[in-house]
Design a protein around this motif. Structure first.
Motif, PDB file in Angstrom:
ATOM      1  N   GLN A 144       0.777  -1.193   0.075  1.00 26.93           N
ATOM      2  CA  GLN A 144       0.071  -0.047   0.082  1.00 26.93           C
ATOM      3  C   GLN A 144       0.954   1.303  -0.264  1.00 26.93           C
ATOM      4  O   GLN A 144       0.485   2.435  -0.397  1.00 26.93           O
ATOM      5  CB  GLN A 144      -1.024  -0.007   1.149  1.00 26.93           C
ATOM      6  N   GLN A 145       1.816   1.127   0.563  1.00 26.44           N
ATOM      7  CA  GLN A 145       3.053   2.184   0.494  1.00 26.44           C
ATOM      8  C   GLN A 145       3.969   2.472  -0.881  1.00 26.44           C
ATOM      9  O   GLN A 145       4.537   3.310  -1.220  1.00 26.44           O
ATOM     10  CB  GLN A 145       4.102   2.157   1.606  1.00 26.44           C
ATOM     11  N   GLY A 146       3.538   1.351  -2.000  1.00 26.44           N
ATOM     12  CA  GLY A 146       4.053   1.734  -3.261  1.00 26.44           C
ATOM     13  C   GLY A 146       5.305   0.976  -3.225  1.00 26.44           C
ATOM     14  O   GLY A 146       6.074   1.248  -4.269  1.00 26.44           O
ATOM     15  N   LEU A 158       2.146  -3.745 -10.660  1.00 23.02           N
ATOM     16  CA  LEU A 158       2.415  -2.816 -11.474  1.00 23.02           C
ATOM     17  C   LEU A 158       3.385  -3.046 -12.601  1.00 23.02           C
ATOM     18  O   LEU A 158       4.523  -3.565 -12.560  1.00 23.02           O
ATOM     19  CB  LEU A 158       3.031  -1.480 -10.907  1.00 23.02           C
ATOM     20  N   PRO A 159       3.163  -2.715 -13.901  1.00 22.78           N
ATOM     21  CA  PRO A 159       4.102  -2.883 -15.109  1.00 22.78           C
ATOM     22  C   PRO A 159       5.083  -2.144 -14.788  1.00 22.78           C
ATOM     23  O   PRO A 159       5.187  -1.121 -14.112  1.00 22.78           O
ATOM     24  CB  PRO A 159       3.316  -2.623 -16.236  1.00 22.78           C
ATOM     25  N   PRO A 160       6.383  -2.457 -15.468  1.00 23.70           N
ATOM     26  CA  PRO A 160       7.710  -1.748 -15.329  1.00 23.70           C
ATOM     27  C   PRO A 160       7.424  -0.189 -15.293  1.00 23.70           C
ATOM     28  O   PRO A 160       7.923   0.631 -14.465  1.00 23.70           O
ATOM     29  CB  PRO A 160       8.513  -2.312 -16.386  1.00 23.70           C
ATOM     30  N   GLU A 161       6.590   0.200 -16.553  1.00 22.24           N
ATOM     31  CA  GLU A 161       6.767   1.754 -16.708  1.00 22.24           C
ATOM     32  C   GLU A 161       5.846   2.333 -15.572  1.00 22.24           C
ATOM     33  O   GLU A 161       5.960   3.419 -15.259  1.00 22.24           O
ATOM     34  CB  GLU A 161       6.451   2.023 -17.921  1.00 22.24           C
ATOM     35  N   SER A 219       5.023   5.841 -10.861  1.00 23.62           N
ATOM     36  CA  SER A 219       4.560   6.109  -9.803  1.00 23.62           C
ATOM     37  C   SER A 219       5.429   6.579  -8.736  1.00 23.62           C
ATOM     38  O   SER A 219       5.170   7.485  -7.820  1.00 23.62           O
ATOM     39  CB  SER A 219       3.944   4.781  -9.345  1.00 23.62           C
ATOM     40  N   LYS A 220       6.844   5.973  -8.932  1.00 26.01           N
ATOM     41  CA  LYS A 220       7.857   6.455  -8.047  1.00 26.01           C
ATOM     42  C   LYS A 220       8.342   8.094  -8.343  1.00 26.01           C
ATOM     43  O   LYS A 220       8.614   8.796  -7.325  1.00 26.01           O
ATOM     44  CB  LYS A 220       9.187   5.656  -8.279  1.00 26.01           C
ATOM     45  N   PHE A 221       8.184   8.503  -9.510  1.00 26.97           N
ATOM     46  CA  PHE A 221       8.683   9.861  -9.895  1.00 26.97           C
ATOM     47  C   PHE A 221       7.605  10.963  -9.638  1.00 26.97           C
ATOM     48  O   PHE A 221       7.557  11.829  -9.514  1.00 26.97           O
ATOM     49  CB  PHE A 221       8.823   9.942 -11.477  1.00 26.97           C
ATOM     50  N   THR A 222       6.109  10.287  -9.636  1.00 25.35           N
ATOM     51  CA  THR A 222       5.013  11.306  -9.529  1.00 25.35           C
ATOM     52  C   THR A 222       4.011  10.991  -8.423  1.00 25.35           C
ATOM     53  O   THR A 222       3.231  12.080  -8.194  1.00 25.35           O
ATOM     54  CB  THR A 222       4.237  11.231 -10.950  1.00 25.35           C
ATOM     55  N   GLY A 223       3.924   9.864  -7.916  1.00 24.32           N
ATOM     56  CA  GLY A 223       3.095   9.465  -6.876  1.00 24.32           C
ATOM     57  C   GLY A 223       1.673   9.137  -7.577  1.00 24.32           C
ATOM     58  O   GLY A 223       0.975   8.689  -6.956  1.00 24.32           O
ATOM     59  N   GLU A 224       1.817   9.095  -8.876  1.00 26.31           N
ATOM     60  CA  GLU A 224       0.419   8.609  -9.324  1.00 26.31           C
ATOM     61  C   GLU A 224       0.451   7.252 -10.109  1.00 26.31           C
ATOM     62  O   GLU A 224       1.494   6.767 -10.615  1.00 26.31           O
ATOM     63  CB  GLU A 224       0.087   9.507 -10.709  1.00 26.31           C
ATOM     64  N   VAL A 225      -0.554   6.575  -9.932  1.00 23.47           N
ATOM     65  CA  VAL A 225      -0.525   5.149 -10.219  1.00 23.47           C
ATOM     66  C   VAL A 225      -1.399   5.161 -11.411  1.00 23.47           C
ATOM     67  O   VAL A 225      -2.640   5.394 -11.500  1.00 23.47           O
ATOM     68  CB  VAL A 225      -1.273   4.062  -9.006  1.00 23.47           C
ATOM     69  N   SER A 226      -1.011   4.336 -12.527  1.00 18.18           N
ATOM     70  CA  SER A 226      -1.541   4.298 -13.863  1.00 18.18           C
ATOM     71  C   SER A 226      -0.995   3.322 -14.575  1.00 18.18           C
ATOM     72  O   SER A 226      -0.142   2.531 -14.057  1.00 18.18           O
ATOM     73  CB  SER A 226      -1.105   5.660 -14.719  1.00 18.18           C
TER      74      SER A 226
END
Length: 202
Positions: A89-91, A156-159, A164-171
């Motif tokens: 949950q923390q990514g 999560l797929p690689p990209e 998510s690590k750079f922006t905090g957004e999960v997509s």
């Protein structure tokens, strides 16, 4: 004044990056190499931290050629990540990704064929049942690594992991979702809860 775009491709054995102007002139390019793990015959696992380290290093190196403010976009794509990276949950990555060449889910692929008939699977997902696809790898993880599966908040797929690590957004993009195979409805462009339930996936 020139503006720039960084293009980054996260690959199976290395990440490539290119800095170009918005008109297409190549300013600099570089590749960082890494390896993946094959703990057993037919298995292939990748460490998400290797991908993150490579992308971070390449961005630092290539962006040093220009002023940061003049970089107007960063485009990131990635290899077909198979199961995807299990994150909590923390990514945070809590296990390896079972990448595209991993073939361990043979029995799960056979079971999937029993749970969902091939015509339905093809009509909804445009895929068949095979260990190549991410959904069979997820079925394998649920059976053989239940603690990891239950602790995982998302795969999560690689990209998607890098973004998510750079922006905090999960997509996730449609191509990566479709490559998961048996749980993405390409007609509705959304996850198929009906197929996921039949396959025993959350």
């Amino acid at each position: 004044m020139a503006k720039y775009i960084l293009g980054i491709d996260v690959g199976t054995s290395g990440t490539k990056a290119m800095l170009i102007t918005t008109s297409g002139e190549v300013i600099a390019q570089k590749k960082d190499n890494y390896s993946f793990s094959t703990p057993h015959s037919g298995w292939a696992e990748a460490n998400a931290q290797d991908w993150l380290n490579a992308v971070s290093s390449l961005i630092r190196t290539l962006s040093s050629h220009v002023d940061d403010a003049d970089i107007v976009a960063i485009g990131i794509d990635g290899l077909y990540g198979g199961s995807g990276i299990p994150v909590n949950q923390q990514g945070q990555a809590i296990g390896p990704a079972l990448i595209w060449m991993d073939r361990r889910a043979v029995l799960e692929a056979s079971k999937a064929s029993e749970l969902v008939d091939s015509s339905t699977l093809m009509a909804v997902t445009a895929n068949q049942s095979d260990p190549y696809y991410g959904y069979t790898k997820l079925m394998w993880l649920k059976t053989h690594e239940p603690d990891l599966y239950n602790k995982t908040d998302k795969f999560l797929p690689p990209e998607s992991f890098i973004i998510s690590k750079f922006t905090g957004e999960v997509s996730i993009n449609y191509s990566a979702a479709g490559n998961l195979g048996g749980i993405f409805d390409i007609n509705k462009k959304q996850w198929s809860h009906e197929l996921a339930k039949k396959l025993g996936l959350d």
